[in-house]
Design a protein around this motif. Structure first.
Motif, PDB file in Angstrom:
ATOM      1  N   LEU A 133       0.957  -1.143  -0.075  1.00  0.00           N
ATOM      2  CA  LEU A 133       0.198  -0.095   0.071  1.00  0.00           C
ATOM      3  C   LEU A 133       0.942   1.317  -0.214  1.00  0.00           C
ATOM      4  O   LEU A 133       0.579   2.255  -0.450  1.00  0.00           O
ATOM      5  CB  LEU A 133      -0.917  -0.062   1.065  1.00  0.00           C
ATOM      6  CG  LEU A 133      -1.800   1.205   1.421  1.00  0.00           C
ATOM      7  CD1 LEU A 133      -3.022   1.136   0.227  1.00  0.00           C
ATOM      8  CD2 LEU A 133      -2.566   1.017   2.823  1.00  0.00           C
ATOM      9  N   ILE A 134       1.988   1.191   0.717  1.00  0.00           N
ATOM     10  CA  ILE A 134       2.789   2.481   0.670  1.00  0.00           C
ATOM     11  C   ILE A 134       3.814   2.473  -0.454  1.00  0.00           C
ATOM     12  O   ILE A 134       4.129   3.682  -0.876  1.00  0.00           O
ATOM     13  CB  ILE A 134       3.702   2.294   2.198  1.00  0.00           C
ATOM     14  CG1 ILE A 134       2.738   2.359   3.452  1.00  0.00           C
ATOM     15  CG2 ILE A 134       4.757   3.475   1.997  1.00  0.00           C
ATOM     16  CD1 ILE A 134       3.290   2.272   4.645  1.00  0.00           C
ATOM     17  N   LEU A 135       4.536   1.451  -0.825  1.00  0.00           N
ATOM     18  CA  LEU A 135       5.372   1.507  -1.656  1.00  0.00           C
ATOM     19  C   LEU A 135       5.046   1.069  -3.051  1.00  0.00           C
ATOM     20  O   LEU A 135       5.700   1.407  -4.103  1.00  0.00           O
ATOM     21  CB  LEU A 135       6.663   0.463  -1.272  1.00  0.00           C
ATOM     22  CG  LEU A 135       7.242   0.637  -0.075  1.00  0.00           C
ATOM     23  CD1 LEU A 135       8.386   0.029   0.243  1.00  0.00           C
ATOM     24  CD2 LEU A 135       8.075   2.397  -0.145  1.00  0.00           C
ATOM     25  N   GLY A 136       3.551   0.613  -3.162  1.00  0.00           N
ATOM     26  CA  GLY A 136       3.307   0.236  -4.695  1.00  0.00           C
ATOM     27  C   GLY A 136       4.117  -0.562  -5.456  1.00  0.00           C
ATOM     28  O   GLY A 136       4.698  -1.741  -4.875  1.00  0.00           O
ATOM     29  N   GLU A 137       4.502  -0.290  -6.716  1.00  0.00           N
ATOM     30  CA  GLU A 137       5.405  -1.012  -7.645  1.00  0.00           C
ATOM     31  C   GLU A 137       6.893  -1.143  -7.072  1.00  0.00           C
ATOM     32  O   GLU A 137       7.510  -1.813  -7.568  1.00  0.00           O
ATOM     33  CB  GLU A 137       5.267  -0.186  -9.037  1.00  0.00           C
ATOM     34  CG  GLU A 137       5.787   1.005  -8.805  1.00  0.00           C
ATOM     35  CD  GLU A 137       5.916   1.652 -10.575  1.00  0.00           C
ATOM     36  OE1 GLU A 137       6.499   1.257 -11.347  1.00  0.00           O
ATOM     37  OE2 GLU A 137       5.177   2.882 -10.440  1.00  0.00           O
TER      38      GLU A 137
END
Length: 249
Positions: A133-137
């Motif tokens: 959720l925080i870092l995504g890809e």
């Protein structure tokens, strides 16, 4: 098997175990989230040197729950019951029901192992989506081999707390030492700056099972063997002391 089920039921009846479970299940996700937020800009810029540790750091600092579990599993046996219940200790009743002290310890250790594994699995389940959720890809891949190493680390840590509490017959000492060592300052990390023998201490060797630190000393397999050896040694010592000790003293 009946003794194991009894010990499992006994542990789940303790209010402190539920608190330990909540801490163990969700504190790692909080630590992982804070670390991900702190590193996010460096990760996006491609300059982070700690990318492989993102997420896993929560599992490294989040073992407090299973430490509490291991300590409570033993210390609860020595609590003095209320006067209405006779004012005795649970350990007296336990050893009346189970004649073999070794079977009693093995059953209790088995119950601690099962609960530790379950708590760690829940912790992993909460860490993975929070990190994504925080870092995504930019989230690094979570490798199954490292996650299994984390489960082993948590389980061995709980069993170390269990064995040390039997040896000391006191929950405060092992709880304080292990909690401080895993969250505030690691004594083995400090000692590692002085001597390489510190890399063979259980917590330092165990971390190598799943953390990709710059000063990694062991392979994941070797680190696991070292920590397991400590668990076996402490459990044998605890079993000998427990067998010879007058539990009423």
């Amino acid at each position: 098997m009946r003794i194991f089920h009894s010990e499992l039921s006994k542990l789940f009846s303790l209010p402190g175990i539920w608190l330990a479970s909540l801490i163990g299940a969700f504190a790692p996700a909080v630590v992982a989230a804070l670390d991900s937020i702190a590193q996010k800009e460096d990760i996006i810029a491609g300059v982070s040197t700690r990318l492989p540790e993102v997420g896993y750091i929560g599992l490294g600092f989040g073992v407090q729950g299973v430490i509490i579990l291991g300590v409570l599993a033993v210390s609860s046996e020595y609590l003095t019951e209320s006067s209405e219940s006779g004012g005795g200790q649970q350990i007296t009743t336990s050893l009346t029901v189970v004649s073999s002290r070794l079977h009693f310890l093995l059953a209790k250790a088995g119950a601690v192992t099962v609960i530790s594994i379950l708590i760690c699995i829940v912790a992993i389940i909460t860490i993975v989506p929070v990190t994504h959720l925080i870092l995504g890809e930019y989230t690094p891949a979570f490798e199954w081999s490292r996650l299994i190493g984390a489960v082993c680390y948590w389980t061995f840590t709980a069993l170390l707390a269990f064995g040390l509490t039997i040896l000391t017959k006191n929950g405060i000492i092992p709880l304080s030492v292990l909690m401080i060592n895993s969250s505030v300052v690691s004594f083995s990390v400090l000692l590692a700056k002085v001597t390489k023998l510190a890399f063979y201490l259980p917590d330092r060797a165990g971390i190598d099972m799943f953390m990709s630190m710059s000063d990694r000393y062991h392979t994941p397999f070797t680190g696991g063997l070292v920590m397991f050896a400590w668990v076996v040694a402490i459990f044998i010592a605890a079993a000998i002391v427990f067998h010879r000790r007058d539990v009423a003293s």
